[in-house]
Design an enzyme around this catalytic site. Structure first.
Site, PDB file in Angstrom:
ATOM      1  N   HIS A  25      30.170   9.828  78.749  1.00  0.00           N
ATOM      2  CA  HIS A  25      28.964   9.566  79.551  1.00  0.00           C
ATOM      3  C   HIS A  25      27.909   8.796  78.767  1.00  0.00           C
ATOM      4  CE1 HIS A  25      27.199  13.512  78.065  1.00  0.00           C
ATOM      5  NE2 HIS A  25      26.079  12.838  78.187  1.00  0.00           N
ATOM      6  N   ASP A  60      35.188  14.449  77.529  1.00  0.00           N
ATOM      7  CA  ASP A  60      34.019  13.557  77.578  1.00  0.00           C
ATOM      8  C   ASP A  60      33.830  12.799  76.257  1.00  0.00           C
ATOM      9  OD1 ASP A  60      31.614  12.322  78.106  1.00  0.00           O
ATOM     10  OD2 ASP A  60      30.611  14.125  78.839  1.00  0.00           O
ATOM     11  N   SER A 117      24.068  14.751  73.138  1.00  0.00           N
ATOM     12  CA  SER A 117      25.362  14.336  73.645  1.00  0.00           C
ATOM     13  C   SER A 117      26.009  13.398  72.654  1.00  0.00           C
ATOM     14  CB  SER A 117      25.208  13.643  74.985  1.00  0.00           C
ATOM     15  OG  SER A 117      25.197  14.601  75.981  1.00  0.00           O
TER      16      SER A 117
HETATM   17  N1  ARG Z   1      24.698  17.474  81.679  1.00  0.00           N
HETATM   18  C1  ARG Z   1      25.057  16.580  80.635  1.00  0.00           C
HETATM   19  C2  ARG Z   1      23.812  15.943  79.989  1.00  0.00           C
HETATM   20  O1  ARG Z   1      22.717  16.219  80.342  1.00  0.00           O
HETATM   21  C3  ARG Z   1      26.066  15.561  81.044  1.00  0.00           C
HETATM   22  C4  ARG Z   1      25.586  14.534  82.012  1.00  0.00           C
HETATM   23  C5  ARG Z   1      26.596  13.511  82.394  1.00  0.00           C
HETATM   24  N2  ARG Z   1      27.544  14.015  83.356  1.00  0.00           N
HETATM   25  C6  ARG Z   1      27.336  14.051  84.697  1.00  0.00           C
HETATM   26  N3  ARG Z   1      28.237  14.581  85.468  1.00  0.00           N
HETATM   27  N4  ARG Z   1      26.274  13.539  85.273  1.00  0.00           N
HETATM   28  O2  ARG Z   1      23.559  14.823  79.815  1.00  0.00           O
HETATM   29  N1  ASP Z   2      24.345  16.360  78.306  1.00  0.00           N
HETATM   30  C1  ASP Z   2      23.220  16.236  77.415  1.00  0.00           C
HETATM   31  C2  ASP Z   2      23.101  14.836  76.817  1.00  0.00           C
HETATM   32  O1  ASP Z   2      23.513  13.874  77.425  1.00  0.00           O
HETATM   33  C3  ASP Z   2      23.250  17.297  76.383  1.00  0.00           C
HETATM   34  C4  ASP Z   2      22.516  18.524  76.836  1.00  0.00           C
HETATM   35  O2  ASP Z   2      21.508  18.392  77.557  1.00  0.00           O
HETATM   36  O3  ASP Z   2      22.912  19.611  76.448  1.00  0.00           O
HETATM   37  O4  ASP Z   2      22.481  14.627  75.810  1.00  0.00           O
END
Ligand code: ARG
Ligand code: ASP
Length: 718
Positions: free
Chosen positions: A83, A219, A645
């Site tokens: 991502h 990921d 991330s």
């Molecule tokens: N929750 C994670 C972070 O804040 C992954 C986000 C990307 N994935 C998604 N399905 N949108 O960035």
């Molecule tokens: N998914 C998050 C990021 O893209 C990581 C988190 O918020 O734990 O940095």
């Protein structure tokens, strides 16, 4: 026996309590080093950060401003999340070569793909420049003068700080303005895409599984840093060569188990762990619900269209994911804050704080802080709510309003800076708009607008709204706007902006879409923004003093880490499951079996590539499986946030065991209040990454670059 058990238990509680926190890598000696040891880590502060020899920090760059990466080969190969590389993978994708759908692998270095604009930033060293930043500040009479002097000092120090010609310097504040650290960095700008699994692996589970455990996402993506022939940062050139890093991480294929030590390094973006209870209550009760309400409405509409129409699905997928990401996070945060009784814990802390202030006879300096906070948060409440509704409705989630808002800002540029600035900005805007309209569907937006403007007129604090907005007839406004506004197509927009400045301004003001944005924004800028700014600045000043007091009045041994600010940090903990609710226990590791359990053929979130199914059926896991099973992801108590991330997760010896990419739903409140009970970060197991590169993609060229530590063979087996 019993006594020993009690002592052991006390010791356990003690160790358990020593988790959480995002620590500055150059300041780990002492407490952090001891805690790392107590948790089972074998790393010294000097191994993690050293200015005399290569150390771990040399292999953990920031990836393109918002994510983290780590170097995993002597030839500058770096690993980050799928991502995090998503936009680049998407940019290289066409209908014929859909790398998002099918994955991308460079089997030779010549096939690696350049990504103009992407920057990978390594930290060379970190120096404390607090005293220099505060030079000549304290004698100044007003807060404004002080802040101005601080900014001048920062600019001057940054400019003249000793460093090599190819290095940059930047200063960041820590502890809310109580400490300033300078970072000497190297910015590499030739960064090439090396590998990415298909989205059905790299984004498996998509939004449904986002922020959720158990998780089964691979990921990850791979890039390579290129340097000039002197191994220094350089713009893209085909003559550049793979960067030779000062340090790179061996990857452990030995596996992990519950209780194992883990450490994560990376660039957490923003946390607010030291807010007073009044602020946390406001986030929980007023601000998060407002934001969630708006996004909820917008997402429902978009989802309805996306499910019925493949073209809309493609147009809205990325926008939807980014809006949904924090929508979902805020819901988890609210739940977590409540469950952990964060407000209660803050109140207790504040009571103790007050006692310490009295004991230290510091009432004159700090005695008024909490009452002032209380008053100020009460005063800012309606302004803050209005600000969130405005941001979420006008700037963020209704496309027509957000387009109109850009044009509104354009008109303001004309009013404040004149024709030349107006034209420059106009031309830039048109370019940006072209990309936005490519993914725009007026039918979708009309329905979104109808829902969101209704929320705005009813829910945004009424005292700040103009009569005309309060009494808006939703149905007729929506219909007229989408019939008559030029903002519903790129051609319409170009028409609007075509001609001499005076004509353009006139035409803009006749457009019903622009006119509505202007009415709303003018009112916001007059009735909300100035007062919000004033009160917010006051909160910032209070927070700085509060932080100073906390630092001053706490015992030396207190674990007070600075809030995240997108600088390099270290966090550590243990592999550990958790108990999200009554009668439910989560174990800390997932396996490929779980991918197959979730498999829905053809589904955009839960499809699985045939090749992976075949490998699963044949149990063909190479050297990466564990007792006939393929590990996929695991969780631990590391304290992470957005920006982490792509962060490397290490074992006790500093070998790579995982790749951080998310947190668990019940623990997303760790940005405000970390609890070792339910806060967990989620990582891809390094073995799954190796398995995908090796067995799924057959990229032996990459496997050969890596230093992999395999489990010691059990001789008598087999
Ligand atoms: N929750 C994670 C972070 O804040 C992954 C986000 C990307 N994935 C998604 N399905 N949108 O960035
Ligand atoms: N998914 C998050 C990021 O893209 C990581 C988190 O918020 O734990 O940095």
């Amino acid at each position: 026996m019993r006594i020993i058990r009690i002592i052991a238990l006390l010791f356990l509680i003690q160790v358990q309590a020593q988790q959480g926190g995002m620590w500055i890598p150059s300041m780990l000696k002492g407490m952090n080093e001891n805690e790392i040891k107590a948790l089972g880590g074998k790393l010294t502060a000097e191994q993690i950060y050293s200015i005399n020899q290569s150390s771990m920090k040399d292999a953990v760059p920031q990836f393109d401003g918002g994510c983290t990466a780590e170097v995993i080969s002597p030839k500058g190969l770096i690993l980050t999340n799928h991502h995090c590389g998503y936009d680049n993978i998407q940019n290289h994708s066409t209908v014929e070569h859909d790398y998002l759908a099918n994955g991308f692998w460079a089997y030779k270095m010549e096939d690696e793909l350049a990504n103009p604009g992407v920057v990978v930033t390594f930290v060379v060293k970190i120096d404390d420049v607090t005293n220099k930043v505060f030079e000549g500040v304290n004698s100044l009479p007003t807060e404004a003068d002080k802040q101005k002097k601080i900014q001048e000092n920062i600019a001057a120090i940054t400019k003249t700080y000793p460093r090599e010609s190819w290095q940059d310097a930047m200063i960041r504040t820590f502890y809310d303005g109580n400490q300033y650290l300078l970072f000497v960095v190297e910015n590499f700008k030739d960064v090439r895409l090396v590998g990415a699994p298909p989205s059905s692996i790299g984004k498996f589970g998509s939004d449904t599984d986002n922020w959720v455990w158990p998780r089964h996402t691979g990921d990850f993506s791979l890039f390579r840093v290129y340097a000039d022939k002197n191994n220094r940062p350089a713009e893209y050139s085909k003559d550049n060569v793979p960067y030779t890093p000062k340090h790179y991480f061996p990857i452990s294929a030995k596996g992990i188990k519950e209780g194992d030590f883990t450490m994560v390094m990376g660039y957490p973006g923003r946390t607010t762990e030291y807010l007073p209870s009044f602020a946390v209550e406001q986030i929980m009760n007023d601000l998060n619900p407002a934001r969630i309400e708006v996004r909820d409405a917008a997402l429902k509409v978009q989802d309805g269209f996306m499910r019925k129409d493949q073209a809309i699905k493609i147009q809205y997928a990325s926008k939807y994911a980014s809006v949904a990401n924090y929508w979902k996070k805020w819901m988890g945060e609210a739940k977590g804050l409540k469950k952990a009784n964060a407000v209660g814990a803050k109140q207790k802390f504040e009571k103790e704080f007050t006692e310490k202030v009295m004991a230290a006879k510091k009432e004159a300096e700090y005695g008024n802080l909490l009452p002032e906070f209380k008053q100020n948060y009460a005063a800012i409440k309606d302004y803050a709510i209005a600000r969130d509704y405005f941001t979420e409705v006008v700037i963020r989630n209704s496309e027509i309003l957000s387009f109109g808002y850009r044009l509104y800002q354009l008109e303001q540029v004309y009013n404040s800076k004149g024709e030349q600035a107006f034209n420059d900005r106009k031309n830039n805007l048109i370019k940006g708009f072209e990309a936005l309209y490519k993914d725009y569907n007026a039918q979708v937006d009309e329905k979104v607008f109808e829902k969101l403007i209704a929320i705005y007129t009813k829910k945004s604090p009424q005292q700040f709204l103009p009569e005309s907005v309060k009494n808006l007839n939703i149905e007729t406004t929506t219909a007229t706007l989408f019939k008559n506004s030029k903002l519903t197509s790129f051609n319409g927009l170009k028409e609007l902006l075509n001609g001499d400045t005076k004509t353009v301004i006139e035409r803009l003001n006749q457009d019903p879409g622009f006119a509505l944005v202007k009415t709303i924004s003018d009112a916001y800028n007059k009735n909300v923004a100035p007062k919000y700014e004033e009160l917010n600045l006051k909160n910032i000043a209070l927070q700085r003093t509060y932080m100073k007091a906390i630092l001053e009045l706490s015992p030396k041994s207190a674990r007070i880490f600075p809030d995240a600010n997108s600088t390099l940090r270290v966090t550590y903990g243990k592999v550990k499951g958790y108990k999200p609710m009554d009668a439910v226990v989560y174990t800390p590791t997932t396996y490929l079996d779980g991918v197959m359990e979730k498999y829905v053929p053809g589904d955009y979130e839960f499809d699985v590539p045939q090749k992976l199914i075949d490998l699963y059926n044949a149990k063909d896991y190479g050297k990466y499986g564990e007792n006939g099973k393929m590990p996929v992801a695991f969780i631990a108590t590391n304290h992470t946030t957005g920006g982490n991330s792509g962060s490397p997760a290490f074992d006790a010896n500093g070998n790579l065991i995982g790749l951080n990419f998310d947190r668990v739903w019940e623990g997303t409140m760790s940005d405000v209040y970390y609890s070792p009970e339910i806060c967990r970060n989620i990582m891809v197991d390094a073995r799954y990454i190796l398995f995908i590169i090796d067995k799924f993609a057959g990229a032996q060229n990459l496997i050969n670059e890596l230093k992999i530590i395999y489990p010691t063979e059990k001789k008598n087996k087999k």
